[in-house]
Scaffold this motif. Structure first.
Motif: not given
Length: 329
Positions: A260-261, A263-267, A269, A288-291
């Motif tokens: 999840a981290t 996913v967020k750091e590397h944008k 989608r 969790e990652a908001g995607v």
């Protein structure tokens, strides 16, 4: 006395059911043998191999794929009737690279006088070792065996999911053409002509993957099942997987947090999931990652709905390409 009568009734019903099942199996076998009359009976282990054979074999072959539509191949194991079906064929084609764990014992026990020819369809493909997969894990800190429950696929020397890359499919198609010519030399001309036509379609698919994915802004794909190593290698992508080589392994909570981290750091989608297994983990991670989630089909099998629609390896892979491009914008 009542128990005795009920027991007898139960035994009688069981006997009737068993007889009906045996009759149905016998009828199915007879129908299949009749359909295969005058043709080369080819037994395959997974859907893409069956599709390749049908395209190259044409009217000269009868293809029997062992894994039914809608069944995930990792969850399937052969029954005695399946082994009998293989033995009755003229050509048995399996993926190899360790995907079908039961095949080595079967090949070892084929009678010396058997006329059955066999082909490991992945022969000639440069295999991806599981050590390479370990080095490519998203954290670069954990060994593969630390992720999820151990499964037989996670102990393989190589990633067996060769067919997920059109570049690999080109090699497999040529292997199948050569095997058909060997099994049925009388129809060599037709097999070679069909192969050339199908090769052109696979080559066009390969070129489209190279061109379109080469232009993609992003290269990271997060998938539920580590089945896309060959696709990632051949078309310049980075595969990050929730589970290992088997779609059944469960990752640890810590693993999900780390992905999840990532996913967020590397944008990233979209989180990719596949249709023949549960999408629960992919959706949990996406929430969790908001995607969002999308399908990336490993084409290990085909659903009944896809079969009715006339989908095939090329159409399913084109669908994969469209979803990849959507995710990598």
């Amino acid at each position: 006395m009542r128990r005795f009568r009920n027991r007898g009734l139960g035994i009688g019903i069981s006997a009737v059911i068993l007889a009906l099942l045996l009759t149905a199996c016998g009828q199915d076998s007879a129908a299949e043998n009749k359909a295969a009359e005058g043709k080369v009976k080819v037994i395959t282990t997974i859907y893409p191999l069956a599709d390749f054979v049908r395209n190259i074999g044409g009217d000269h072959v009868y293809v029997s794929n062992l894994v039914p539509a809608g069944v995930e191949p990792h969850d399937w194991s052969p029954k005695s009737r399946d082994m009998k079906n293989i033995e009755e064929g003229r050509l048995f084609i399996y993926n190899g690279a360790g995907f079908e764990g039961w095949v080595s014992d079967f090949l070892h026990n084929i009678p010396a006088d058997s006329k059955l020819k066999t082909l490991e369809a992945s022969k000639g493909i440069k295999l991806i070792s599981t050590a390479e997969h370990t080095e490519e894990e998203h954290t670069d800190e954990h060994a593969e065996e630390e992720h999820g429950v151990e499964n037989e696929h996670d102990h393989l020397a190589n990633d067996p999911h060769t067919w997920t890359s059109p570049a690999s499919a080109l090699i497999m198609a040529q292997n199948i053409m050569n095997a058909l010519v060997q099994a049925d030399p009388a129809n060599e001309t037709d097999y070679k002509a069909n192969y050339e036509a199908y090769k052109a379609k696979l080559a066009a698919l390969d070129a489209k993957f190279r061109t379109d994915l080469g232009k993609a802004a992003k290269k990271d794909i997060v998938v539920s099942h580590q089945a896309f190593g060959y696709l990632a290698r051949d078309y310049g992508l980075n595969q990050v997987s929730i589970m290992g080589l088997s779609p059944d392994a469960e990752p640890r909570g810590q693993d999900l947090l780390e992905i999840a981290t990532f996913v967020k750091e590397h944008k990233v989608r979209y989180i990719f999931f596949e249709e023949l297994v549960s999408d629960r983990l992919a959706k949990t991670l996406a929430a969790e990652a908001g995607v969002e989630t999308l399908v990336l089909n490993p084409v290990e099998g085909i659903t009944e709905e896809q079969e009715k629609k006339g989908e095939d390896y090329i159409s399913l892979m084109n669908g994969n390409l469209q979803n990849l491009l959507k995710a990598l914008q």
